[in-house]
Design an enzyme around this catalytic site. Sequence first.
Site, PDB file in Angstrom:
ATOM      1  N   ASN A 171       0.901  -1.134  -0.011  1.00  0.00           N
ATOM      2  CA  ASN A 171       0.150   0.079  -0.103  1.00  0.00           C
ATOM      3  C   ASN A 171       1.044   1.219   0.125  1.00  0.00           C
ATOM      4  O   ASN A 171       1.956   1.229   0.153  1.00  0.00           O
ATOM      5  CB  ASN A 171      -1.033  -0.076   1.162  1.00  0.00           C
ATOM      6  CG  ASN A 171      -0.236   0.075   2.490  1.00  0.00           C
ATOM      7  OD1 ASN A 171       0.780   0.626   2.743  1.00  0.00           O
ATOM      8  ND2 ASN A 171      -1.023  -0.647   3.760  1.00  0.00           N
ATOM      9  N   ARG A 172       0.236   2.401   0.010  1.00  0.00           N
ATOM     10  CA  ARG A 172       0.968   3.628   0.187  1.00  0.00           C
ATOM     11  C   ARG A 172       1.899   3.874   0.843  1.00  0.00           C
ATOM     12  O   ARG A 172       3.057   3.996   0.527  1.00  0.00           O
ATOM     13  CB  ARG A 172      -0.188   4.699  -0.081  1.00  0.00           C
ATOM     14  CG  ARG A 172       0.720   6.353  -0.337  1.00  0.00           C
ATOM     15  CD  ARG A 172      -0.405   7.248  -0.015  1.00  0.00           C
ATOM     16  NE  ARG A 172      -1.490   7.349  -0.554  1.00  0.00           N
ATOM     17  CZ  ARG A 172      -1.976   7.657  -1.552  1.00  0.00           C
ATOM     18  NH1 ARG A 172      -1.134   8.466  -2.380  1.00  0.00           N
ATOM     19  NH2 ARG A 172      -3.224   7.457  -1.898  1.00  0.00           N
ATOM     20  N   GLU A 174       3.561   1.542   3.174  1.00  0.00           N
ATOM     21  CA  GLU A 174       4.592   0.477   2.882  1.00  0.00           C
ATOM     22  C   GLU A 174       5.547   0.734   2.025  1.00  0.00           C
ATOM     23  O   GLU A 174       6.592   0.745   2.198  1.00  0.00           O
ATOM     24  CB  GLU A 174       3.975  -0.782   2.727  1.00  0.00           C
ATOM     25  CG  GLU A 174       2.923  -1.343   3.770  1.00  0.00           C
ATOM     26  CD  GLU A 174       2.116  -2.559   3.480  1.00  0.00           C
ATOM     27  OE1 GLU A 174       1.741  -3.411   4.284  1.00  0.00           O
ATOM     28  OE2 GLU A 174       1.939  -2.807   2.272  1.00  0.00           O
ATOM     29  N   ASP A 243      -5.456  -8.948   0.542  1.00  0.00           N
ATOM     30  CA  ASP A 243      -5.387 -10.473  -0.020  1.00  0.00           C
ATOM     31  C   ASP A 243      -6.346 -10.832  -1.283  1.00  0.00           C
ATOM     32  O   ASP A 243      -5.797 -11.420  -2.020  1.00  0.00           O
ATOM     33  CB  ASP A 243      -6.163 -11.148   1.232  1.00  0.00           C
ATOM     34  CG  ASP A 243      -5.474 -11.121   2.718  1.00  0.00           C
ATOM     35  OD1 ASP A 243      -4.265 -10.710   2.734  1.00  0.00           O
ATOM     36  OD2 ASP A 243      -5.906 -11.515   3.594  1.00  0.00           O
TER      37      ASP A 243
END
Length: 456
Positions: A171-172, A174, A243
Amino acid sequence: VQRVERRAGGAANLCLNLAALGGQVHAFGVVGDDLEATGVRTSLADAGVETRGVTTDPWRPTTLKRRLIGLAQHRHPQMMFRVDHESRKALSDEATAGLLASFESSLAEARAGGSGSVVVFIEDYAKGVCTPAVCARVIELCKDAGVEVLVDPAGAADFSVYHGCTAITPNRSEAAKATGFAEMDTATVEAIAPVADQLAGQLEADAVVLTLDRQGALLSEGSGWTHVPTVVREVYDVTGAGDMVIAALGAARANGWSWLDGVRLANIAAGLVVQVVGVEPVPLEVLRREVEDRAGRGSKKIHALDALAKETERRKKLGEKVVITNGCFDILHAGHLSLLKRAAALGDWLIVAVNSDDSVRRLGKGPDRPVNNQRDRSELLSGLECVGAVVVFDEDTPERVIESVRPDVLVKGAEYSIDQVPGAKFVKSIGGRVELLEMIDGKSTTGTLEKIRAQG
């Protein structure tokens, strides 16, 4: 406490998502020697997932996340807090060796089977299983075998442990952390694009897919970067969205899709997941219908019974009241519309079960009935704002449909008594109610056809 639900989460949820999309899935990981481990294995096995690669470590607990869900305004599910039981201790050398040996054997078996393309997923939740040694060896084995490796990274991980993977889906936050960017400087799509490009270079990956919440997703590959916007939806719970993204992306790649088309599919799938509280796999039929609707093909309201049952279950978990009525609806008239509007007002979502053409003929309404075939009748009903879903049934009565969707309210015209209404006994037995609504005098399909014949 009104009810307790047990669902497989984490990497097991990825496996269930893949199985729901039609994949043949082999799971690898570690559980404890406890009751929760039995639940995980059972959930996977019930979905057809191969669990030989799930090993037991008696010195660690099976990861358990206990969520307490309340009802806002007495009807809308909302998570109040969560209690976690877990270990983040790295696997022992012995456990690591056993896990890798099992994976290597299964990888060779899958490639030799010739049943389809093989894709490997590393679903890292930072619980001590996806160690640098495990990730490096899995990626090495897959490279040697010519198999793609897709990574859903752990938020606090050093991404260098995934070096050489085929694709990664952070995601952004991370991605910014892994590349040294300040998250506040990556708020726009244009600002985050260099992060994706840099990450692809660092890992020597073919593709980087950044999930951007309401902004959709961004794909970086050799040809540059592409923004894939999302459809604005009402978000109930983001649990499991990551997921679903990697599951849909991997399923697309296994079927020969491009990275861009795979990201588009993943984006749609993730949008369906966030509308459900808790982890819940998206069935292939539901995803297919959503894709067709986005492409402008088919009617989103017309369902097969299996898909309708799943959609009804999803809506009921969100606190919606489901209403069902049934009939031939051969030639729509004001009486039909009045009944349907009043039925819809009794709940949040109205299902209309429609007799198939053969079913109408067996009712003995006449040699020229139905006038309109079942597809046309379904399309007309689906065009009404008050109708939420349409399903065609081929039996003489809609009882199988009613028992599958388990409605809160069953509606029929008042020309019947409750004892004459198919499914009434079942609905009452599950705590629902039956409503008999007055019909409009002089409004019927038979009467309409008689007027047409008289004028002809």
